[in-house]
Scaffold this motif. Structure first.
Motif, PDB file in Angstrom:
ATOM      1  N   LEU A 282      31.583  24.196 -12.601  1.00  0.00           N
ATOM      2  CA  LEU A 282      32.984  24.344 -12.997  1.00  0.00           C
ATOM      3  C   LEU A 282      33.433  25.770 -12.741  1.00  0.00           C
ATOM      4  N   ALA A 283      34.520  25.927 -11.991  1.00  0.00           N
ATOM      5  CA  ALA A 283      35.093  27.244 -11.727  1.00  0.00           C
ATOM      6  C   ALA A 283      36.578  27.204 -12.080  1.00  0.00           C
ATOM      7  N   ILE A 284      37.034  28.200 -12.850  1.00  0.00           N
ATOM      8  CA  ILE A 284      38.426  28.267 -13.289  1.00  0.00           C
ATOM      9  C   ILE A 284      38.989  29.641 -12.931  1.00  0.00           C
ATOM     10  N   GLY A 285      40.133  29.649 -12.286  1.00  0.00           N
ATOM     11  CA  GLY A 285      40.761  30.917 -11.891  1.00  0.00           C
ATOM     12  C   GLY A 285      42.236  30.941 -12.243  1.00  0.00           C
ATOM     13  N   ASN A 286      42.797  32.141 -12.366  1.00  0.00           N
ATOM     14  CA  ASN A 286      44.219  32.299 -12.685  1.00  0.00           C
ATOM     15  C   ASN A 286      45.086  32.077 -11.449  1.00  0.00           C
ATOM     16  N   ILE A 287      46.252  31.490 -11.658  1.00  0.00           N
ATOM     17  CA  ILE A 287      47.234  31.281 -10.596  1.00  0.00           C
ATOM     18  C   ILE A 287      48.543  31.910 -11.052  1.00  0.00           C
ATOM     19  N   HIS A 288      49.176  32.698 -10.185  1.00  0.00           N
ATOM     20  CA  HIS A 288      50.405  33.380 -10.559  1.00  0.00           C
ATOM     21  C   HIS A 288      51.640  32.508 -10.390  1.00  0.00           C
TER      22      HIS A 288
END
Length: 301
Positions: A282-288
């Protein structure tokens, strides 16, 4: 890296110029620019300036110059910002330059009108906190509307093309120098309060631009991808996309789930994945920013 960023920004602004805004969108932009610039004026004249607390960038230089010379703050906000806007005209585009000029003029007028108004508090800590919050929200609204209130970043883009430093590094250097200068002019305790105000404003700008429901991209690799995907759709109300991948080390086929959620849904998503496949990647990243597609949340029954 800095050159590519500057070129990308220039191309983006050039592309935006060819897209005509509807009257409603244009009016909306003008409205939020005015509100944003007005909030910055309030943060400066009602909280920061009376307490000898400064912000970074051209605003900080203007506060120091106004204090030393006795001339109104609004004059320096215009005189120090506009040359940089004109200097970077080719880099930032016509629309951005006009929007920035308009916002700076509104901010300047606002500080002039509010200068006679008595400060709400003379407690430097309260002034730094609430002044930073109001200032950050105002700057964020102007940026979201396509403008700017500080020529520092424009200068940084131009300098980065002829130096080994990135835009962010140059801006940081400018701001550290400006905040340190406050120590010699207003005293070192005020410089420390200025640093607090700057940090709070910086965070509030991010929150205002990205929103409180900041979006996050989710990548999941699991053999139970169908069950996890169905649970995300049914329990979170979010759409998912199945992608085909291949493990570089093993060469095995991999099924990848991609989805976009808000940060408030992150804990529930992790719970779903843990329940169905504790060994899943599981990988979670911020999106602008999120546009198009079917990002709008579905109803959950």
């Amino acid at each position: 890296m800095a050159n590519s960023q500057a070129q990308a920004q220039a191309q983006a602004h050039a592309h935006a110029q060819h897209q005509k805004l509807t009257r409603l969108k244009f009016a909306r932009r003008i409205f939020f620019m005015i509100i944003g610039a007005a909030l910055v004026s309030i943060g400066l004249e009602i909280f920061l300036v009376p307490n000898h607390i400064i912000d970074g960038g051209i605003v900080g230089i203007s506060i120091i110059a106004s204090h030393l010379s006795g001339f109104p703050l609004g004059i320096f906000l215009v005189l120090l910002n506009l040359p940089f806007v004109l200097l970077g005209y080719k880099q930032i585009g016509k629309t951005f330059a006009i929007s920035t000029t308009f916002s700076v003029i509104v901010m300047s007028i606002g500080t002039s009108l509010l200068h006679p108004v008595k400060a709400i508090t003379m407690d430097p800590l309260l002034a730094a906190v609430f002044g930073g919050i109001i200032l950050g929200i105002g700057v964020g609204l102007v940026i979201r509307s396509g403008g700017s209130l500080d020529g520092t970043e424009i200068v940084a883009i131009l300098f980065s093309k002829k130096s080994a430093f990135s835009v962010g590094e140059i801006v940081m250097f400018f701001n550290l120098f400006i905040l340190a200068s406050a120590g010699f002019v207003f005293g070192w305790d005020r410089a420390m309060y200025s640093l607090i105000a700057y940090f709070i404003a910086y965070k509030m700008i991010d929150i205002t631009i990205e929103g409180l429901d900041q979006s996050k991209s989710v990548w999941i690799i699991s053999d139970e991808y169908v069950k996890i995907g169905d649970s995300i759709t049914n329990r979170l109300g979010r759409g998912v996309t199945y992608l085909k991948g291949e493990g570089a080390f093993t060469g095995d086929d991999k099924n990848v789930i991609f989805s976009v959620i808000t940060r408030l849904e992150e804990a529930k998503l992790k719970s779903i994945v843990d329940d169905l496949d504790p060994k899943a990647f599981l990988a979670i990243g911020n999106i602008h920013d999120v546009k198009g597609g079917r990002f709008k949340k579905k109803d959950i029954h």
